[in-house]
Design a protein around this motif. Structure first.
Motif, PDB file in Angstrom:
ATOM      1  N   CYS A  17       0.329  -2.249   2.395  1.00 50.53           N
ATOM      2  CA  CYS A  17       0.187  -1.468   1.167  1.00 50.53           C
ATOM      3  C   CYS A  17       1.523  -0.799   0.826  1.00 50.53           C
ATOM      4  O   CYS A  17       2.018   0.017   1.613  1.00 50.53           O
ATOM      5  N   LYS A  19       2.102   1.569  -1.137  1.00 55.51           N
ATOM      6  CA  LYS A  19       1.946   3.035  -1.207  1.00 55.51           C
ATOM      7  C   LYS A  19       2.002   3.649   0.194  1.00 55.51           C
ATOM      8  O   LYS A  19       2.542   4.735   0.392  1.00 55.51           O
ATOM      9  N   TRP A  23       4.517   6.597   1.628  1.00 48.67           N
ATOM     10  CA  TRP A  23       4.187   7.836   2.359  1.00 48.67           C
ATOM     11  C   TRP A  23       4.944   7.897   3.689  1.00 48.67           C
ATOM     12  O   TRP A  23       5.497   8.918   4.062  1.00 48.67           O
ATOM     13  N   MET A 208      -0.556   0.993  -5.200  1.00 51.21           N
ATOM     14  CA  MET A 208      -1.642   1.118  -4.219  1.00 51.21           C
ATOM     15  C   MET A 208      -2.240  -0.258  -3.996  1.00 51.21           C
ATOM     16  O   MET A 208      -2.384  -1.035  -4.937  1.00 51.21           O
ATOM     17  N   SER A 209      -2.614  -0.538  -2.758  1.00 55.71           N
ATOM     18  CA  SER A 209      -3.191  -1.850  -2.481  1.00 55.71           C
ATOM     19  C   SER A 209      -4.670  -1.855  -2.860  1.00 55.71           C
ATOM     20  O   SER A 209      -5.221  -0.837  -3.256  1.00 55.71           O
ATOM     21  N   CYS A 214      -7.385   0.006   2.422  1.00 60.03           N
ATOM     22  CA  CYS A 214      -7.644   1.436   2.659  1.00 60.03           C
ATOM     23  C   CYS A 214      -8.679   1.613   3.771  1.00 60.03           C
ATOM     24  O   CYS A 214      -8.617   2.578   4.528  1.00 60.03           O
ATOM     25  N   CYS A 220      -7.321   3.902   6.465  1.00 61.68           N
ATOM     26  CA  CYS A 220      -5.897   4.251   6.379  1.00 61.68           C
ATOM     27  C   CYS A 220      -5.719   5.755   6.595  1.00 61.68           C
ATOM     28  O   CYS A 220      -6.464   6.558   6.031  1.00 61.68           O
ATOM     29  N   TYR A 222      -3.635   7.625   5.327  1.00 60.51           N
ATOM     30  CA  TYR A 222      -3.147   8.308   4.117  1.00 60.51           C
ATOM     31  C   TYR A 222      -4.216   8.399   3.027  1.00 60.51           C
ATOM     32  O   TYR A 222      -3.903   8.736   1.891  1.00 60.51           O
ATOM     33  N   LEU A 223      -5.442   8.066   3.400  1.00 61.54           N
ATOM     34  CA  LEU A 223      -6.526   8.004   2.408  1.00 61.54           C
ATOM     35  C   LEU A 223      -6.635   9.295   1.591  1.00 61.54           C
ATOM     36  O   LEU A 223      -6.664   9.272   0.366  1.00 61.54           O
ATOM     37  N   PHE A 257      -9.977   5.941  -5.294  1.00 65.36           N
ATOM     38  CA  PHE A 257      -9.819   5.314  -6.623  1.00 65.36           C
ATOM     39  C   PHE A 257     -10.823   5.845  -7.629  1.00 65.36           C
ATOM     40  O   PHE A 257     -11.918   6.175  -7.292  1.00 65.36           O
TER      41      PHE A 257
HETATM   42  S1  SF4 Z   1      -5.251   4.907   1.219  1.00 62.31           S
HETATM   43 FE1  SF4 Z   1      -3.613   3.865   2.361  1.00 62.31          FE
HETATM   44  S2  SF4 Z   1      -3.976   1.681   2.008  1.00 62.31           S
HETATM   45 FE2  SF4 Z   1      -5.121   2.831   0.443  1.00 62.31          FE
HETATM   46  S3  SF4 Z   1      -3.767   2.960  -1.354  1.00 62.31           S
HETATM   47 FE3  SF4 Z   1      -3.436   4.832  -0.114  1.00 62.31          FE
HETATM   48  S4  SF4 Z   1      -1.743   4.351   1.257  1.00 62.31           S
HETATM   49 FE4  SF4 Z   1      -2.520   2.398   0.451  1.00 62.31          FE
END
Ligand code: SF4
Length: 257
Positions: A17, A19, A23, A208-209, A214, A220, A222-223, A257
């Protein structure tokens, strides 16, 4: 951050990802509390490399290193930096190399053909074989114990019982798997993703993937940061230079999301 010199952890983070890469490597943030799976992996690798440490996983690492037969030309913890594309240096650190193979230790709870199939075509395995000029990769798989702590035992008693399992039946916990590198085109795959990284860096845009990245096998870390940076930033800290680069979740998943 110097994107022109990096290792597979950074590369794999971006693949998962962009994003997450932002981070972890652009903002330099890691969860303030290190994830248990990450701590275990670190301790195991330290033990296998003969470094000091007294935890259960240091001891299992030392048992594994003693169990697997030493191969001709085997050397532990071998690093190599190669210019994989003009101006792009890729830094590899293999758990070990021998005359004919690159050797990686993997701890897993799922020692099955699905795991081995995915490892055999993994970009890391293919790249490392090319970088170290070996015909195949040798996986030293350490199967995690399925034992759980009993109500009647202390943490120390539980760890002693698990360690004894590995001592009593090493053949069921330590497996050696040979993976021929059959999928070609690793360098081309690498360079293509690298160009995407450069484009993200140039525009400072980090997409963002899809949600599957996630949540995956483990959510993840970083959620929450993706949901609301301001509220959840206190759960993270600046990454130290020597700190491990991958993290596992510390928080209950929420939908970003
Ligand atoms: S939660 Fe993690 S995998 Fe999902 S968009 Fe954010 S950084 Fe990317």
């Amino acid at each position: 951050m110097n994107i022109d010199r990096f290792d597979f952890s950074k590369f794999s983070c971006f693949l998962t990802c962009p994003k997450k890469f932002y981070w972890q490597y652009v903002r330099g943030l890691v969860p303030a509390e290190e994830a248990k799976a990450l701590v275990i992996g670190k301790q195991f690798h330290q033990g296998a490399a003969g470094e000091p440490g007294d935890t259960l996983w240091h001891k299992i690492g030392r048992l594994a290193a003693a169990y697997f037969p030493k191969l001709p030309g085997e050397q532990a913890e071998v690093s190599k930096v190669v210019e994989i594309d003009p101006g792009t240096n890729f830094s590899c650190r293999a758990d070990a190399v021998c005359d004919s193979a690159v050797i990686e230790y993997k701890t897993t709870g799922r020692a099955d053909t699905n795991t081995y199939d995915s490892l055999s075509i993994s970009l890391q395995t293919r790249l490392y074989a090319i970088v170290f000029e070996k015909d195949y990769a040798l996986l030293r798989v350490v199967v995690k114990s399925k034992s759980r702590i009993k109500k009647t035992e202390t943490e120390e008693q539980f760890e002693a019982r698990v360690l004894q399992e590995y001592i009593d039946s090493p053949e069921t916990h330590f497996l050696e798997i040979t993976l021929p590198v059959i999928k070609k085109g690793a360098i081309a795959d690498f360079v293509m993703t690298f160009k995407n990284m450069k484009a993200c860096e140039l525009k400072d845009v980090w997409p963002m993937s899809a949600p599957n990245a996630c949540y995956g096998f483990t959510p993840c870390p970083y959620l929450k940061l993706c949901c609301d940076e301001q509220t959840y930033l206190p759960l993270f800290k600046e990454k130290d230079n020597g700190q491990t680069q991958e993290s596992s979740p510390t928080a209950t998943p929420a939908d970003p999301f």
